[in-house]
Design a protein around this motif. Structure first.
Motif, mmCIF file in Angstrom:
data_model
loop_
_atom_site.group_PDB
_atom_site.id
_atom_site.type_symbol
_atom_site.label_atom_id
_atom_site.label_comp_id
_atom_site.label_asym_id
_atom_site.label_seq_id
_atom_site.Cartn_x
_atom_site.Cartn_y
_atom_site.Cartn_z
ATOM 1 N N GLY A 70 63.214 32.129 7.392
ATOM 2 C CA GLY A 70 62.079 32.204 8.289
ATOM 3 C C GLY A 70 61.112 31.070 8.082
ATOM 4 O O GLY A 70 60.906 30.616 6.968
ATOM 5 N N PHE A 71 60.569 30.569 9.173
ATOM 6 C CA PHE A 71 59.514 29.571 9.068
ATOM 7 C C PHE A 71 58.186 30.275 9.288
ATOM 8 O O PHE A 71 58.124 31.246 10.043
ATOM 9 N N LEU A 72 57.176 29.784 8.662
ATOM 10 C CA LEU A 72 55.839 30.328 8.842
ATOM 11 C C LEU A 72 55.790 31.835 8.609
ATOM 12 O O LEU A 72 55.032 32.545 9.249
ATOM 13 N N SER A 73 56.643 32.328 7.697
ATOM 14 C CA SER A 73 56.687 33.778 7.517
ATOM 15 C C SER A 73 55.436 34.299 6.810
ATOM 16 O O SER A 73 55.222 35.489 6.722
ATOM 17 N N MET A 74 54.629 33.379 6.315
ATOM 18 C CA MET A 74 53.408 33.796 5.638
ATOM 19 C C MET A 74 52.295 34.039 6.655
ATOM 20 O O MET A 74 51.256 34.601 6.319
ATOM 21 N N THR A 75 52.529 33.635 7.903
ATOM 22 C CA THR A 75 51.454 33.687 8.898
ATOM 23 C C THR A 75 50.855 35.072 9.013
ATOM 24 O O THR A 75 49.651 35.247 9.087
ATOM 25 N N ARG A 76 51.724 36.088 8.994
ATOM 26 C CA ARG A 76 51.239 37.446 9.146
ATOM 27 C C ARG A 76 50.225 37.789 8.057
ATOM 28 O O ARG A 76 49.166 38.354 8.325
ATOM 29 N N ASN A 77 50.564 37.416 6.830
ATOM 30 C CA ASN A 77 49.663 37.727 5.719
ATOM 31 C C ASN A 77 48.336 36.999 5.840
ATOM 32 O O ASN A 77 47.278 37.587 5.622
ATOM 33 N N ILE A 78 48.421 35.689 6.185
ATOM 34 C CA ILE A 78 47.154 34.957 6.214
ATOM 35 C C ILE A 78 46.305 35.404 7.398
ATOM 36 O O ILE A 78 45.086 35.449 7.308
ATOM 37 N N ASN A 92 44.582 38.499 6.280
ATOM 38 C CA ASN A 92 43.467 38.176 5.384
ATOM 39 C C ASN A 92 42.280 37.634 6.150
ATOM 40 O O ASN A 92 41.131 37.942 5.853
ATOM 41 N N LEU A 93 42.592 36.794 7.139
ATOM 42 C CA LEU A 93 41.544 36.142 7.908
ATOM 43 C C LEU A 93 40.725 37.176 8.668
ATOM 44 O O LEU A 93 39.505 37.101 8.735
ATOM 45 N N GLY A 133 38.822 39.934 6.371
ATOM 46 C CA GLY A 133 37.722 39.441 5.556
ATOM 47 C C GLY A 133 38.103 39.421 4.095
ATOM 48 O O GLY A 133 39.101 40.020 3.694
ATOM 49 N N PRO A 134 37.322 38.724 3.302
ATOM 50 C CA PRO A 134 37.679 38.567 1.892
ATOM 51 C C PRO A 134 37.618 39.881 1.133
ATOM 52 O O PRO A 134 36.781 40.747 1.435
#
Lengths: 125, 628, 130, 295, 160, 359
Positions: C2-10, C13-14, C17-18
């Protein structure tokens, strides 16, 4: 009792033969450890195969030279370097011999050194 | 005309004198005087003859006969050498050439009139300047070099009289090539350079040198054969033996001899299917490499290609020529990345740059020719400087390996400075090579973007191998001994002059362009390219900036800056002192750092083979298209 | 693959909020069980010295003659062994660590049993003060 | 008329240069600050204040100067000077090719700075920097080539005033440029030579041995560089300045996303992929354009 | 003053059991996020302002700690995190342990805890910031003083 | 002429929080030779038994390593209990199992984060450590410490977890598990992660077995060896199979750890259901005499404690063979031929615990 553990005493000369027997039977080397008992040093070679734990016990006098088993089990070099540095056991033909620079301890052979030695000997190499 | 004849005859005479005088100091004196005379001669030529093309008649039967006799003698000598060393390909080529020559001289020559045997135009003046000035200085350098060379190589025979004989003879032949209009004369001088090259490569007389020398000889003879065939064809079918008339007439009859001569040029300038001889020729003493194999003889190849290119214009052969040049540039630049031998890197870079010139010649537009000539000039200066530096270092370090040049700036600061100037001259803004590459790129885009893409990739590779070399040199370490105390004044003079010339040609390049190149281009095409004035100003600003910031900053750091604390390099905290660390097994080791060679991507063998196959295909296409 | 599979997580997070606990602006909640610095109800202490004998790092010193109990906070490893062995259960453990110090001397905490009769501040208050 | 249009049509080149030299580090620093903030938010953190990069740089200026050898900072100064010069050249509307060559010059000085120190990590960083330069250089040249093909000029001001949408002529070149932009902005997956945070095999790579003022200069140099790189993005959308500004911001945000969704590549893949992308998108675009524009 | 806003740290594990190390790293991660204060874990002594040491020092590591400390530019602050770093902790009697970090380099802030909690580490580093500012002033003073001395010397030599 | 670099890797190196030193000899960026040098964390705590009471020594054992501190304490207690023949109450065994598995989850999550850090995936690192805090909260609420649990003692455990809390923990774990899955999916599927981990540091099953490797390193090479199968603590009553992967590369080791996180969460659930009521500790008196090798599966693999006692309050010999010590030779083997960029990955997929190695 969690598990059965057998210990076989072995002589200095039979050591290599017995270890290579274990090797050919498909045992893996679990560990080698050393115990200083005043006038003798006890060395345990532990093997394991399918969760069966077996020990070889070799008793030597301080200063006696023994053969390295790292020719049979390559990974033994780490244990043997440790033994020779901490207990002063003389081991011949270790495949990777650190020659006393494994841990670089403040006290030479700390486990056989007596209390007074420790205080006087700064042990800087 | 007198100047021209002087330039051709004088070095030859000097060479005979040098061969005959046994006293070293007298020889040196004569050499110095001769060099001054040569430089004066070329400069006189520049002032006297720059401008329009001037042609000279020099009808003399005896000249022709003397040439023929010499040629046959040389052929017999080559035959003898070929048989003695059992190189039968050489014998075969020579015999074929001899047959062609005799046939031609015996039957066709009376029918072909030659109006002008000699000529001078701005292009040949530029080359004469290169030969005269750079060549002279290289000969000066060689006086110091050969001394040390023989000290280092006690085993080889001390033949230095013969060595200087060949060097000066070669200069004479080069002048001959650039001033001759008669193809047969060009051919005669051409063959002399081939033989000089052969004899100089095998100067060391060990197996490797002899092998390399024969390799060079074989390939150049092959080129020579094509040249001879071209002349025969031109003489018989086109009815002329004059270079300018052949080009001017153009047409179908001119194309075949032009293509054959271009083929000879490809061989001489070590373009791809033939490039192997040049890399092997690096066994020769370094002044030889500098003179023959980078700044002059190989330039004769591209010179003749540029000369005949107009005759091929518009044909597929010209396109093929440009592709061969482009391919050579790309492949040679890539291979240079994986080389660690300094002279081999220089050789590959030479091949690459000549490739660019050939590509420009193949394109043949006014911009392309303009940048091709600029390339020749800048390359000759910077590359001979590089070679001479490497020669010096080789004598001092007994190694040609780049990896042994660490901390050179501490051991030989002045040589390093010269070398950095040389390397910068090869690829970095604002130095000359970059200006010409830029012009080349513009020419390429208008011609065919494929060539521009090739240039983009190739110059990226160039960037890599030059910078890593430069990085190696300028690595600083304290506590090293200065080793350049014992460099002879001969070598110093040459290095200094060439360093200043590298910077100088860049500063005066607008002048060079407007005074010499542009008139030549206008004569050829009627129009002339010129650079945007704004850009020239910017380049000069960068140059001036570098020339002021560099020394000031260096002085600041050397003497004025005192507000610092020196600490050791970062070695993971395991420092013993500034450069050593406490390693495993209790050993103290020095952090040793080497360059990358990316052998997996740019292996010489693989790339060379691909390049060779493609280039052979292209050459066959080039000749085939013409013949059909 | 998968490409950009981290997108969901970030992206999560975005938008969420922190998740930062804004210490020290917001006070940290400590679990009641958290092991922290040792306190003493000095009045109950009998100066038996068991705690100092058992302490693995020798952080405690007890002077029976002077009726002093001293702890070097930079030696205490918050194991709670002293609290366990104390026969009078007068030692206690707060649920937060002792504060950082810039001088070693600041970390040595001395408790002296007052001569009988005077009242002492409760232990908790003392801990707060620190 | 947006400020950018105003800037482009400004005739006084000295004023232009001053505007660039003053504004670029401010913009670049803010961009870096926003970048760090957004990255932190993407990681579920609060992140540093927006002005953090400025605090860092000012702090670095007041640190003690420690060096390994006397001349190590020399090349960094040259890098900085030429980086500023390159940027000015671009924003003055100079020749795009010359800008690229000057950029290379600055880059070479940066790599040489790494070489000159004689420190292993610096050296590996410098070698990798060179590999990166070799990787992105063809694509950057092709950007200029493509723009020249469409507009017929290398002059930045002329390209910026070109009416047609360059992006439509040069979609492949643009994609290729985006690829190398990740390298140039030193973003994951291509942050091989050095990166802001030190969690990598090379400690801090090229800048390992540089500290204090010199490190601050490297930082500011990169701010200048980043502004210049965004300027090249703008050229693709120069027909509409609002679109251009939007594109710069969106693409910078996109780079932040990329930064946070990729592991670091090895240099082999970086090199291979970049040259491949250059060939597949950049070169192909240029060749197709060449034949499409033939009469 | 910008030191307060941008302290960069370097962390070295002298002989810690790992506990304090992972807590130092944990304090950089989202839940605690030291970067709020502009703190970056540089991992490189030449960029760092604050040296965070965990664990006591032993025969091999004392030289490393010293090297790293020496390679840090002034002004710099040392924070000893965890009981081992402050006093040798439970291992102080071991044959290979020399003692707390202050046996090798001067320590400015002692952070207690076994293992130190991230909150304590944050407290410690915030405490270190004030010291850092103070150090800067001292450092500047020392520098001008040194310069003056040098000038004096030079003048003296010139007059000689 | 050689084109070889000699680079000191460590002892201080940002990619590893712990000090280990390697002399890396490289060509271009390929590692030709890697010789490790340790001793930067060597304290010599094995000799401390001669000074400390065998019951007090639990505190030292726990501090061998801060990541699997509970397991160290547990192994030590187990060894002494076996020597002395103490029957530990069932509930204590279950509680030990729960804590052991909790520390395995936190250790693996920490490892995932550090691995992500090693291949330069910062946001992934942050995410893993964020999730790990959830586990640490559970640990702190039940033991009072985030890192050092301090809840094991000879004869049982020091603290109890009551039924409601246990239920809450299981529920919370299920919630966290869902979040963990989002993150671990990145490890399993992402292209760039695979680029960095696949076919890097490959070790065949035979070789791994011959080198005496343990734990995830051995299981990733296809050998099902899990010391929990010996059946210490409550594991003999729980259902689980060792996690095995075949390919033996860094990615396989990563997959093993990812799957073990979920296995551990499942084991905690099982333990919570089966946990009997009763005492949590028995009183221990007297002094041990005899010797025993106690084996426990730590997150990094099988740890072995050797205890020899001669009837006094101080043990005669106490020896720890930690999993990383056994994996060290394998690490050296794998480093050969890798590239510099792989070095952190290979070192980390062994999951080295240097303080464990050197004690």
């Amino acid at each position: 009792m969690i598990e059965e553990q057998t210990t076989i005493a072995v002589g200095k000369d039979e050591l290599l033969g017995t270890v290579s027997d274990f090797h050919s039977q498909g045992y893996r080397l679990v560990q080698i450890c050393c115990t200083a008992l005043g006038d003798t040093i006890e060395i345990h070679y532990s093997f394991d195969k399918d969760y069966r734990f077996t020990n070889l016990r070799l008793t030597v006098k301080p200063g006696e030279e023994i053969q390295s088993v790292s020719i049979i089990y390559w990974s033994a070099f780490a244990y043997e370097n440790e033994m020779s540095e901490l207990f002063g056991v003389k081991i011949r033909n270790i495949v990777v011999d650190y020659k006393g620079h494994f841990y670089r301890t403040a006290v030479a052979t700390p486990f056989v050194a007596t209390e007074t030695d420790e205080k006087n000997d700064t042990g800087k190499e | 005309m007198e100047t021209i004849i002087f330039l051709i005859i004088f070095p030859a005479a000097i060479s005979l004198v040098l061969l005959s005088i046994p006293v070293k100091s007298v020889r040196r004196l004569i050499a110095v005087i001769a060099n001054i005379a040569l430089i004066a001669g070329t400069i006189h030529l520049l002032y006297g003859s720059a401008g329009e093309t001037i042609r000279y008649e020099l009808e003399n039967v005896w000249i022709e006969r003397a040439m023929l006799t010499l040629e046959v003698t040389l052929s017999i000598y080559i035959l003898y050498m070929g048989i003695r060393f059992r190189r039968y390909l050489v014998v075969f080529f020579t015999l074929l050439q001899l047959a062609l020559l005799v046939h031609f001289e015996a039957f066709a020559i009376p029918a072909v009139p030659v109006a002008h045997n000699l000529f001078v135009d701005n292009f040949s003046i530029i080359l004469a300047l290169i030969i005269g000035i750079i060549g002279s200085f290289i000969c000066l350098y060689a006086i110091g070099y050969i001394e040390e060379y023989h000290e280092r190589h006690k085993e080889s025979e001390d033949n230095r009289r013969f060595f200087f004989f060949l060097m000066y003879l070669f200069l004479s032949a080069m002048f001959g090539i650039v001033f001759s209009n008669n193809l047969k004369w060009i051919y005669f001088f051409w063959e002399i350079t081939t033989i000089c090259s052969f004899l100089l490569i095998k100067y060391h007389e060990d197996e490797e040198s002899i092998d390399s020398a024969f390799s060079a000889l074989t390939i150049n003879l092959m080129g020579g054969l094509a040249f001879a065939a071209g002349i025969s064809y031109a003489g018989i079918y086109a009815g002329t033996l004059e270079l300018d008339r052949l080009i001017a007439e153009g047409g179908a009859y001119a194309v075949i001899p032009a293509a054959l001569i271009a083929f000879a040029g490809l061989a001489k300038s070590a373009q791809l299917p033939f490039s192997s001889w040049l890399t092997k020729a690096m066994v020769a003493p370094t002044p030889v490499s500098a003179l023959l194999h980078s700044s002059t003889m190989v330039k004769a190849g591209v010179y003749i290609i540029i000369k005949v290119a107009p005759a091929l214009k518009g044909t597929l052969a010209a396109a093929m020529l440009s592709y061969i040049g482009g391919l050579t540039f790309l492949v040679a630049s890539f291979i240079a990345i994986s080389q660690s031998n300094a002279k081999k890197v220089l050789a590959y870079s030479t091949i690459a740059n000549l490739g660019l010139v050939v590509a420009c010649a193949g394109i043949g537009t006014n911009e392309a020719i303009w940048s091709a000539i600029l390339l020749i000039v800048f390359h000759a200066v910077a590359k001979s400087l590089m070679f001479l530096c490497v020669g010096l270092i080789e004598n001092k370090l007994s190694s040609k390996e780049i990896e042994n040049m660490d901390f050179l700036i501490m051991e030989m600061p002045k040589v390093s400075a010269a070398m950095i100037i040389g390397i910068s001259g090869m690829f970095l803004a604002p130095f000359g090579m970059l200006i010409s590459k830029w012009a080349t790129l513009k020419a390429f885009i208008d011609f065919n973007p494929v060539m521009a893409i090739i240039l983009a990739y190739g110059s990226a590779a160039t960037l890599f191998f030059w910078t890593k070399w430069m990085g190696k040199i300028i690595t600083i370490k304290y506590g090293l001994k200065n080793r350049e105390k014992v460099v002879s004044p001969w070598e110093w003079t040459t290095l200094a002059v060439l360093s200043f010339m590298t910077i100088g040609v860049c500063i005066i390049f607008p002048l060079l362009s407007s005074a010499l190149i542009e008139p030549y281009i206008i004569e050829l095409f009627g129009v002339s390219p010129s650079m945007d004035r704004f850009n020239i100003i910017i380049i000069m600003i960068i140059m001036l900036g570098l020339l002021t910031i560099l020394p000031i900053a260096l002085m600041y750091y050397a003497w004025l800056d005192k507000d610092y604390k020196r600490v050791g390099t970062y070695l993971g905290g395991a420092n013993v002192d500034n450069v050593r660390f406490l390693g495993s097994l209790g050993a103290q080791r020095t952090a040793d750092i080497r360059n990358y060679y990316l052998d997996g991507f740019f292996s010489e063998k693989k790339l060379y083979n691909y390049g060779l196959v493609t280039a052979v295909f292209l050459v066959i296409l080039m000749l085939g298209v013409v013949v059909i | 693959m998968g490409f950009l599979s981290m997108t969901r997580n970030i992206a999560q997070n975005l938008f969420e909020g922190p998740s930062t606990r804004r210490y020290p602006a917001v006070k940290r909640y400590y679990e009641p069980k958290s092991r922290g610095m040792i306190g003493i109800d000095i009045e109950a202490c009998i100066f038996c010295g068991l705690c100092s004998k058992r302490c693995p790092t020798g952080a405690l010193t007890v002077a029976k003659d002077r009726k002093e109990w001293e702890i070097d906070r930079l030696r205490c490893i918050f194991c709670g062994y002293c609290v366990e062995v104390c026969p009078k259960k007068c030692l206690s453990m707060a649920n937060h660590y002792s504060p950082c110090v810039t001088d070693r001397g600041d970390a040595i905490h001395l408790e002296k049993q007052a001569p009988k009769g005077t009242t002492e501040q409760p232990v908790e208050e003392k801990l707060e003060k620190e | 008329m947006t400020p950018i249009d105003y800037f482009i049509h400004l005739d006084n080149i000295y004023l232009k240069a001053v505007i660039y030299v003053v504004l670029a580090p401010i913009l670049g620093g803010l961009l870096a600050g926003v970048d760090r903030k957004i990255s932190a938010r993407m990681q579920g953190r609060i992140g540093p204040p927006i002005l953090q990069p400025f605090y860092d740089v000012f702090k670095l200026f007041s640190k003690e100067k420690i060096i390994v050898n006397k001349f190590q900072n020399f090349n960094v100064i040259l890098f900085f000077v030429f980086m500023v010069f390159t940027g000015s050249l671009f924003f003055l509307g100079g020749d795009l090719l010359l800008v690229i060559f000057a950029l290379t010059l600055a880059g070479v000085f940066f790599a040489l700075a790494g070489f000159s120190v004689n420190s292993p990590y610096c050296h590996i960083g410098a070698e990798r920097e060179l590999i990166q330069m070799m990787s992105y250089d063809p694509m950057i040249i092709l950007v200029a080539v493509g723009m020249y093909q469409v507009t017929g000029t290398f002059r930045v001001d002329a390209i910026a005033m070109y009416d047609g949408p360059l992006i439509l002529y040069l979609p492949g070149v643009f994609l290729g440029y985006l690829h190398v932009l990740t390298i140039k902005l030193r973003k994951s997956p291509f942050d091989l030579a050095m990166s802001a945070h030190a969690h990598q095999e090379l400690v801090s790579g090229l800048k390992t041995e540089f500290s204090g003022t010199t490190l601050a200069l490297i930082e500011i140099g990169h701010w200048y560089e980043n502004v210049l790189l965004l300027g090249i993005i703008y050229l693709f959308f120069a027909f509409n300045s609002f679109l251009g500004v939007a594109a710069m911001l969106v693409l910078y945000f996109f780079e932040i996303i990329i930064d946070n969704t990729y592991a670091r590549f090895k240099w082999e893949l970086t090199f291979k992929s970049t040259w491949l992308v250059t060939a597949l998108f950049g070169a192909a675009n240029i060749i197709i354009l060449y034949y499409a524009m033939q009469p | 003053m910008f030191f307060k806003k941008s302290p960069w740290i370097i962390h070295y594990d002298a002989t810690s059991c790992n506990g304090c190390d992972i807590e130092v790293i944990a304090s950089l991660t989202p839940m605690y996020d030291l970067e709020r204060f502009g703190i970056i874990n540089t991992g490189n002594p030449k960029h760092a302002d604050i040296f965070v040491v965990t664990g006591s020092v032993n025969e091999s590591s004392h030289q490393v700690v010293k090297n790293i400390y020496d390679q840090m530019p002034n002004p710099k602050v040392v924070v000893a995190v965890g009981i081992c770093a402050t006093s040798g902790g439970i291992f102080r009697e071991c044959y290979n342990v020399l003692g707390g970090v202050d046996t090798v380099i001067p320590v400015d802030v002692y952070v207690p805890g076994c293992a130190a909690r991230p909150e304590s580490i944050i407290d410690g580093i915030i405490k270190a910031l004030d010291i850092l500012e103070r150090r800067l002033v001292e450092f500047r003073k020392a520098k001008t003083e040194a310069r003056r001395q040098e000038k004096k010397l030079r003048r003296y030599h010139l007059n000689d | 002429m050689s084109q070889r670099n000699v680079i000191p890797f460590g002892p201080q190196h940002p990619v590893l929080p712990e000090p280990i030193h390697l002399d890396l000899v490289t060509e271009d960026e390929t590692v030709v030779e890697a010789i490790p040098s340790i001793g930067f964390v060597h304290r010599g705590l094995e000799k401390l038994v001669e000074k400390k009471d065998y019951q007090d020594f639990v505190y030292v054992a726990e501090r061998i390593c801060g990541i699997c501190s509970f397991m160290h304490g547990m192994t030590y207690c187990q060894a002494v209990e076996e020597v002395m023949g103490i029957a530990v109450p069932e509930r204590a065994l279950y509680l030990r199992t729960v804590w052991a598995e909790l520390s395995r989850v936190h250790s693996h999550l920490m490892w995932l984060g550090l691995a992500a850090d090693a291949f330069g995936f910062e946001s992934l690192f942050m995410n893993c450590w964020k999730l790990r805090e959830g586990i640490l909260d559970i640990i702190e609420a039940t033991t009072g410490g985030r890192v050092i649990f301090g809840s094991c003692k000879i004869g049982g455990v020091r603290r109890d977890i009551d039924g409601d809390t246990m239920k809450g923990i299981v529920e919370k774990l299920d919630r966290i598990a869902a979040e963990i899955r989002h993150t671990t999916d990145v490890f399993l599927n992402d292209y760039s992660v695979q680029h960095r981990l696949k076919e890097v540091g490959v070790m065949s099953g035979e070789e791994a077995y011959a080198l005496g490797t343990v734990g995830p390193v051995l299981r990733a090479s296809g050998v099902a060896m899990d010391a929990r199968k010996i059946g210490y603590a409550a594991y003999r009553n729980l259902k689980f199979e060792p996690v095995v992967e075949k390919s033996g590369d860094c990615h396989a080791r990563c997959r093993v750890r990812v799957r073990e996180i979920f296995q551990s969460i499942d084991l905690i659930g099982q333990a919570a259901r089966k946990m009997p009521e009763g005492e949590i500790a028995v009183k221990v008196t007297g002094a041990p005499s005899g010797e025993y090798f106690s084996r426990v599966e730590q997150p990094r693999g099988e740890v072995i404690y050797y205890v020899k006692a001669n009837g006094t309050k101080n043990l005669q010999r106490f020896r720890v063979r930690t999993p990383t010590f056994a994996n060290l030779p394998a690490m050296v083997r794998m480093l050969k031929g890798a590239s510099i960029a792989d070095v952190p990955n290979i070192i980390l997929t062994v999951d080295p615990c240097i303080s464990c190695i050197e004690r």
